[in-house]
Structures are given as structure tokens and as C-alpha cells.
Write an enzyme that holds these catalytic residues in place. Structure first.
Site, PDB file in Angstrom:
ATOM      1  N   GLU A 181       1.632   4.913 -13.402  1.00 58.43           N
ATOM      2  CA  GLU A 181       2.194   6.204 -13.780  1.00 58.43           C
ATOM      3  C   GLU A 181       1.835   6.621 -15.215  1.00 58.43           C
ATOM      4  OE1 GLU A 181       6.367   6.169 -12.977  1.00 58.43           O
ATOM      5  OE2 GLU A 181       6.106   5.787 -10.840  1.00 58.43           O
ATOM      6  N   GLU A 369       4.692   2.931  -4.472  1.00 64.49           N
ATOM      7  CA  GLU A 369       6.129   2.866  -4.728  1.00 64.49           C
ATOM      8  C   GLU A 369       6.832   3.948  -3.925  1.00 64.49           C
ATOM      9  OE1 GLU A 369       7.599   3.119  -8.733  1.00 64.49           O
ATOM     10  OE2 GLU A 369       6.158   1.672  -9.505  1.00 64.49           O
TER      11      GLU A 369
END
Length: 458
Positions: A181, A369
Site C-alpha cells: 500500500e 488483503e
């Protein structure tokens, strides 16, 4: 075990195909603990979490889940649940205590290398495929003192870290993720200050973004060079962006450019989305060096999508650069939200896979995720979490829909295996399939973990 009626779904794991990867995802700082043992030095999160008011609960990850000492028994639990892959990150300050490697005058911590060697070997002995994330936010504090991500030297520092890790573990590990991220640690860390290191300055923002994008590609090149048959990717936190009203469409377009396009498009050779975000043009004018724009591109084998919720936005004249703000689920009268205040909307998983799958250069997609935090309680030694069971069933159903329509979805990693330290939120939000009593470190497999156990072993 869950009551039989709760376990029923209208699909099974075989619908995803025999080669589909089923795993859980974790991060070193969130589970390992042992922050001052065996040569590890502080990361930016160690420093940040001790500052008053930075962590909502006032907690730190000094102990976390004690995974550093309990990895053997924890991985036995992981095996029991039926997952065939385990995603974990390498702690940069555990491997390079000075942040830099020998080429720059630093040292390699052999105890850190030995720990990950043991962890990898234990995974392999249990038939669990290790997936390594090189960077999951724990920048060595020593490097932050030298400027951190806004410092151009971070590209060289990360390159040597990647070189050391791939040479140490590449003969055993073939699945590599460069960054976790990038939007989160660059923007939240150096512009809004919500995450470590907590810096708040527009001056930091553009260099942090650009150096992160350069590192993303350079890390990929080093993995491919050092690891035979490497399967290399990177991950993005991503959300479909919807306008609150039709007149908010331009605001939604700008937020989409920031949240979903900022780092994937440079990797694909498309450059930064400067048309929608004019402030990014400052990268080329003030930050980039000759040849940088070409260096941003790398042909990743896969892209990891990390999806939890959608965002609904409206025009705002009080939010500079984006001129947009989020419209909360509560204001929109959303009925199903998580403890984090996130909307549960399974359709958005299908939408985000479709959005990224339409890029010509995206060859393979993994959901690296997805998960939900709910208020878990222990009752008679058990943790029943039907809302989390429903979440994963519904989000998997949307994932399957995208796969059946031809989008190249190849795996699903649950966030997360163990309840852990959830960054600025502390220990209160629980995402795990396994409940952790942080006072005693006792583990209890939740109903959601048992659901996956049955689902994956049918």
C-alpha cells in the site's frame, strides 16, 4: 465448530480452480514483538507509537502477538485452518539495524536473517508456501533521521535491502511483493501525519510519492535479477469511488486518481495521473531526475489488490488539492458497517477487480488483503463472529464472479491470520481469524477460522 446451517454457501473452493491460492496476510511490526531483541533497532512505528496521542489506545507493538517466539505453534494453527500460503513481511530494522547495508557502511544482522530463515523453513516443512512482502511500513528510524522517503537516497537504500533479502532467501521463496500500500505510507506518513513518521507537509509529499514509485519498480527489477523463476508483484489499497450526488462526479474522479491510479499507472508506463491531479505535475518539474519517468515502469507478474470498502465523496472547497471529502457511511444511512466504520458492500470487490483487470498490462490479480473488524468477545472459551463469516462469504462470491467473467484472479489472502496491532488504531480493532488475548497470548480459533477450515478442506 460453527453450526452446520451457518457453514452453508452456494459455492465451494473448487469453483475457484485447483491452482487458486488461499492464504492469510500479516505484517512484521503488527505481530512479531521482540522489538529490541537480537539486534533489531527501532522503526518509525516504534518511535511514532510512543508519542502521545498518535495511537488511539495509547498502545505500542513492543509485544504484539509474540510471533517472533510463537511462530512454530502459530503456523501449526495456520496449517490446521487449511491455508496453503502465508504472506508475511521482512522487518527492515531487524535485518539492517543501521537501515543501510554494507555497501553504504552499514551491517547485516545475522540474527535477523536467521529468524526469517527459520520461519521460511517451518512454512515449507508444513506445506505452506511463503509469500514475502519486502516493505510493510516499518522504515528503520535511522533512515527517517536521514530524511526517510522524501530523501532521494531511499532508492539506493531500498535497492541494497532488496538485494540482501533476495540473495538470502530467493533460493527458497519465489513469491515476492515489493511494497504494501504505497499510498498509505507516503501520503498518511508524510502529508497528513496520521501514520508514522507523522510528518505533515506538502513539501514532503511529492518527493515521497516519486521515490516510492521509483522504489516499486527498482525493487521489482532486483527481485527478477536475483531470484530464478521469481513471481513478483506489488500491492495497492484500492476502492471504487462513487459520487454522493451527480454534481460530485468530478470530485470522485479526482479521488479515484489518487487512491486507485497513482502508483499502478506509473508502473504500467502510463505516468502519473496529472490531468486529474494537476499538483502531481510538480514531480516532473521539481523532483524527478533525467530518465526517472522511464524508470517508473516495471512489468509485474501480478498486482495485489487490498480491498475492504468503497468510498463515496462530495465536492469540498475546504480540502486542498483534491477538493473533495468522504461522505461517511453513517451519513449515508448504511446499515452494515465494521468496527472501523467501513461500509460492507460485497459488490465493490467485483467492481475493483474489474477496474484493475481492464488495464492492458495487468496480467494476474491476487486479493492480497480483505477482511473486517468486529467486536469479538470470548464466551465459554469460544469466539462466534458470524458477521465476519458473512463478510468473507460475500466478498469471495464477488471475487468468484469476477474470475468467472474472465478477470485473471488467482488467489485470496485474508486480512488477517491473528488479531494484531492495527497501526494507529491500536489493539482494539480485531480482524483475525484467530483471537488473541493480548494479556495472556492465548489463541482461540474464531468461527470464521473454522468456516475457512471447513471450506478449504471440503
Amino acid at each position: 465448530m460453527l453450526p452446520h446451517s451457518t457453514l452453508q454457501t452456494d459455492f465451494d473452493r473448487h469453483a475457484f480452480g485447483p491452482d487458486f491460492t488461499w492464504g492469510t496476510a500479516t505484517a512484521a511490526y503488527q505481530i512479531e514483538g521482540a522489538v529490541d531483541r537480537d539486534g533489531r533497532t527501532p522503526s518509525v512505528w516504534d518511535i511514532f507509537s510512543k508519542q502521545k496521542g498518535k495511537i488511539k489506545t495509547g498502545e505500542t507493538a513492543e509485544i504484539a502477538c509474540e510471533f517472533y517466539d510463537r511462530y512454530e505453534s502459530d503456523l501449526l494453527l495456520h496449517k490446521e485452518l487449511g491455508f496453503n500460503a502465508f504472506r508475511f513481511s521482512l522487518s527492515w530494522p531487524r535485518i539492517l539495524p543501521d537501515g543501510i547495508g554494507p555497501q553504504a557502511g552499514g551491517r547485516i544482522n545475522e540474527a535477523g536473517i536467521a529468524f526469517y530463515d527459520r520461519l521460511i523453513d517451518h512454512c515449507l516443512s508444513l506445506g505452506i508456501t511463503p509469500w514475502i512482502t519486502l516493505y510493510h511500513w516499518d522504515l528503520p528510524h535511522a533512515l527517517e533521521q536521514k530524511g526517510g522517503w522524501p530523501n532521494r537516497k531511499i532508492v539506493d537504500w531500498f535497492a541494497e535491502f532488496t538485494n540482501i533479502c533476495t540473495l538470502a532467501f530467493g533460493h527458497k521463496v519465489k513469491h515476492w511483493i515489493i511494497l504494501n500500500e504505497p499510498l498509505a505510507f507516503s501520503v498518511l506518513g508524510y502529508f497528513t501525519g496520521q501514520h508514522a513518521p507523522g510528518r505533515r507537509s506538502f513539501r514532503n509529499l511529492l518527493p515521497a510519492i516519486h521515490h516510492t514509485a521509483l522504489v516499486q519498480a527498482e525493487g521489482g527489477r532486483i527481485v527478477r535479477q536475483n531470484v530464478p523463476d521469481a513471481h513478483v508483484g506489488t500491492t495497492f489499497s484500492c476502492s471504487p469511488i462513487d459520487p454522493f450526488t451527480p454534481r460530485d462526479q468530478a470530485a470522485a474522479t479526482r479521488v479515484d486518481a489518487l487512491m486507485n491510479r497513482l502508483f499502478i499507472e506509473p508502473a504500467l508506463g502510463l505516468g502519473y495521473p496529472t490531468r486529474e491531479l494537476p499538483f502531481l505535475s510538480g514531480i516532473a518539474k521539481k523532483v524527478a531526475q533525467p530518465g526517472d519517468m522511464e524508470r517508473l515502469a516495471f512489468d509485474f507478474d501480478f498486482i495485489g489488490l487490498q480491498h475492504y470498502f468503497r468510498a463515496v465523496v462530495e465536492q469540498s472547497y475546504f480540502m486542498p488539492y483534491l477538493w473533495a471529502k468522504d461522505v461517511s457511511p453513517l451519513r449515508r444511512n448504511v446499515q452494515t458497517i465494521t468496527e472501523m466504520g467501513w461500509e460492507v458492500n460485497p459488490e465493490t470487490m467485483y467492481r475493483i477487480i474489474r477496474q484493475f483487470g481492464q488495464y492492458e498490462g495487468v496480467k494476474q490479480i491476487y486479493i492480497t488483503e480483505s477482511g473486517a473488524a468486529f467486536y469479538d468477545t470470548v464466551q465459554q472459551g469460544m469466539v462466534h463472529d458470524p458477521a465476519r463469516v458473512s463478510y468473507h462469504q460475500d466478498y469471495l462470491k464477488s471475487t468468484l464472479r469476477a474470475k468467472q467473467e474472465g478477470f485473471p484472479v488467482a488467489g485470496y489472502f485474508v486480512w488477517t491470520f491473528l488479531d494484531n496491532f492495527e497501526w494507529a488504531e491500536g489493539y482494539r480493532p480485531r480482524f483475525g481469524l484467530v483471537y488473541v488475548d493480548f494479556r495472556t497470548q492465548k489463541r482461540i480459533i474464531k468461527s470464521s477460522g473454522r468456516w475457512f477450515q471447513q471450506f478449504l478442506n471440503d
